[in-house]
Design an enzyme around this catalytic site. Sequence first.
Site, PDB file in Angstrom:
ATOM      1  N   GLY A   1       5.721 -25.446  15.320  1.00  0.00           N
ATOM      2  CA  GLY A   1       6.164 -24.446  16.284  1.00  0.00           C
ATOM      3  C   GLY A   1       6.375 -25.061  17.650  1.00  0.00           C
ATOM      4  N   GLN A   2       6.670 -24.192  18.597  1.00  0.00           N
ATOM      5  CA  GLN A   2       6.971 -24.620  19.952  1.00  0.00           C
ATOM      6  C   GLN A   2       6.190 -23.742  20.913  1.00  0.00           C
ATOM      7  OE1 GLN A   2       9.123 -27.100  21.113  1.00  0.00           O
ATOM      8  NE2 GLN A   2       8.545 -26.617  23.224  1.00  0.00           N
ATOM      9  N   GLY A   3       5.453 -24.339  21.826  1.00  0.00           N
ATOM     10  CA  GLY A   3       4.731 -23.594  22.841  1.00  0.00           C
ATOM     11  C   GLY A   3       5.168 -24.011  24.223  1.00  0.00           C
ATOM     12  N   GLY A   4       4.543 -23.414  25.257  1.00  0.00           N
ATOM     13  CA  GLY A   4       4.874 -23.788  26.616  1.00  0.00           C
ATOM     14  C   GLY A   4       4.511 -25.229  26.915  1.00  0.00           C
ATOM     15  N   PHE A   5       3.520 -25.748  26.208  1.00  0.00           N
ATOM     16  CA  PHE A   5       3.084 -27.129  26.388  1.00  0.00           C
ATOM     17  C   PHE A   5       4.087 -28.111  25.805  1.00  0.00           C
ATOM     18  CE2 PHE A   5       0.826 -30.902  25.071  1.00  0.00           C
ATOM     19  CZ  PHE A   5      -0.116 -31.120  26.046  1.00  0.00           C
ATOM     20  N   GLY A   6       4.647 -27.763  24.662  1.00  0.00           N
ATOM     21  CA  GLY A   6       5.556 -28.649  23.948  1.00  0.00           C
ATOM     22  C   GLY A   6       5.484 -28.362  22.461  1.00  0.00           C
TER      23      GLY A   6
ATOM     24  N   VAL B   1       4.547 -28.563  18.435  1.00  0.00           N
ATOM     25  CA  VAL B   1       3.318 -28.789  17.669  1.00  0.00           C
ATOM     26  C   VAL B   1       3.711 -29.254  16.276  1.00  0.00           C
ATOM     27  CG1 VAL B   1       1.158 -27.795  16.834  1.00  0.00           C
ATOM     28  CG2 VAL B   1       2.175 -26.959  18.973  1.00  0.00           C
TER      29      VAL B   1
ATOM     30  N   ASP C   1      -5.398 -17.335  29.765  1.00  0.00           N
ATOM     31  CA  ASP C   1      -4.130 -17.222  29.039  1.00  0.00           C
ATOM     32  C   ASP C   1      -4.363 -16.734  27.623  1.00  0.00           C
ATOM     33  OD1 ASP C   1      -1.364 -17.310  28.899  1.00  0.00           O
ATOM     34  OD2 ASP C   1      -1.303 -19.392  28.225  1.00  0.00           O
TER      35      ASP C   1
END
Length: 688
Positions: free
Chosen positions: A377-382, A384, A495
Amino acid sequence: MAIVLLALLLFPSAYAQPWSVCGNTGNYTAASTYQDNLSQLAASLPKKASSNTSPLFATGTAGAVPDLVYALALCRGDINASACKDCVTIGFEDAQQLCAFNKEATVYYDSCLVSFSNEDFLSTTVNGNENEVTVLMDAQNFTESADYIRLLLFTLLNDTSESAINSIRRFTTARMDISSLPTIYCAVQCTPDLTADECAACLQDFPQVTLQYLDGQRGGRLLGVRCNMRYEIYKFYQGDPMLRIISLASAVPTIGKTPPGTPVTVYPQPPPAAPPAPQMITTPIAAQEETGRKGKLWIIGIAIPLVAILLCSTFTFLWLRRPKKGVLSSQDRAGANRIEENALVWTIEQKSSEFTLFDLSELLEATKSFAEENRLGQGGFGPVYKGQLSDGQEIAVKRLASHSGQGFTEFRNEVELIAKLQHTNLVRLLGCCIQAEEKILVYEYLPNKSLDFFIFDERQSSLLNWYKRRAIIEGVAQGLLYLHKHSRLRVVHRDLKASNILLDQDMDPKISDFGLARICSSNDAEGNTKRVVGTYGYMSPEYASEGIYSVKSDVFSFGVLLLEILSAKRNSGFHQYGDFLNLLGYTWHLWEIGRWLDLVEASISKEMHEAEARRYINIALMCVQENADDRPTMSDVVAALNSESVVLPEPKHPAYFNLRVSKSVESAVVVEACSLNEMTITQDPQGR
């Protein structure tokens, strides 16, 4: 800070002991009740402090509001009871003269400190009501290489601080012996009523303050009500050092950050009169220790130049970071990032724990060079990725994107924070990788992704029946309770949202993503930040508009999450609820008209009784109330979830409940944030 320093340089009287800090919480008058109460403490605290077992320390209160006085006395850990009593007695006298009729004052001596106030600073773990640090500095500089001295000084301060933190007395004296340099002596102390973690939190900004104001000085002090540090090139404490540093093998410069707005009062300290020669040279050392020390120093003579070369650029940049006019260039900012990366690597390598510093090649092999088919997946961090180590262990790898808004600060925060947290409802961080341009976090692999994957998808939501959703709600609540109350760090997550709740093979929840988390002391009511970061729809109103965060901010987010789990709808995004812009307003409307089951997703509504639906919605509405003081603690929430006998109060209206969709312009709704803070809002691709 420079203005304060220059102003004080004009007044030689500022050199003399004691060093006083007068508060601004108001004044009292002669022969007033406040003065009588202060006199009671001035009479009782010296005896109380000197009669305690080492360390010599006492707190006390006298009177009642509005004339209530709080006071604290702390003597340096190496002095005797008689000297402590005399110092504290004089301290109260001097404080009332130097800060005449001030309700708040602190005075510092070589041997003790005395502080009193009309505000309750005893229930906090910060350095007084203003979190003020007084800096004393020697007027003379070291003549040796600046980079070399910084390395030695950071080693000395870090090792002495760590020893003090882990000491029962919260006090350590130290001595550093390095050939070709003067012997350096150091003492670090926290008030003994602080826990080890609270002492560490108090001392965490000292390296940065030392760098800014004591860079190159041959002696200096950082003085606070709750913790202090001193180093000199002469022996200023009594007895043998409790810690001797003769090797740089464990040198790990910890580069802290002073919180924005933290006041720092800077006093110049004149060079002290040289103590008698015997005091400079007569620290008892066994002959065999001397032999061993010479051998070690011979090795250091070879190793130090190599270390110094590697760290030269680091400390050169830190020198440049001292307060000055102008803005850092992009090259300097890049240097700052590299400095902090190196410091974090050294810190990890020094710690002996299960936390692993992974090699990049190992993670490339585990993820098949971050192959797209391994992308989770994709998060705000980058992004995964799923990976598998050579021993067969499955891992989840979060790779910091170069354009990530989260950045290295949050990366470091997560590494330093979550590695110390252990709870069944918190995701386990196995390690990290900081190599070349890569910043990577390595977690335990959880096969069922995150909660949002299930509850916001019509096909997947049916896989979570009410029994399982209830277990998820209770697990998240237990995880937050641990963070807020039972962990030794006392953490505000900041968060909490559905995409940060991961599910293991049994669909049990684990809170993840601690990049925005903040540590608070057990008695801190709230914190404040000028940089508001979080996810739209989950942020409490006081945090979104004013930057004020506390455990009640997490309670608000939990309330939003609870409503989303019940309804299988997002609080905000592309969903609208009739006349209401968000889920909170829609829920409040249903609550007022008594149609509780209308909120619950159809797939689980048949499994719930109406009374049960009402109870869970009641708990959620209590959590999202507009006023933070009205919200329950997570202890209250867990009690309410676990027992139907707990009587729930009627909730007040939630935050944002009156945001309505404009009838004339239904396709566009603009909500203006009334805030002077810098705000960073996370919005996931799916509208989170």
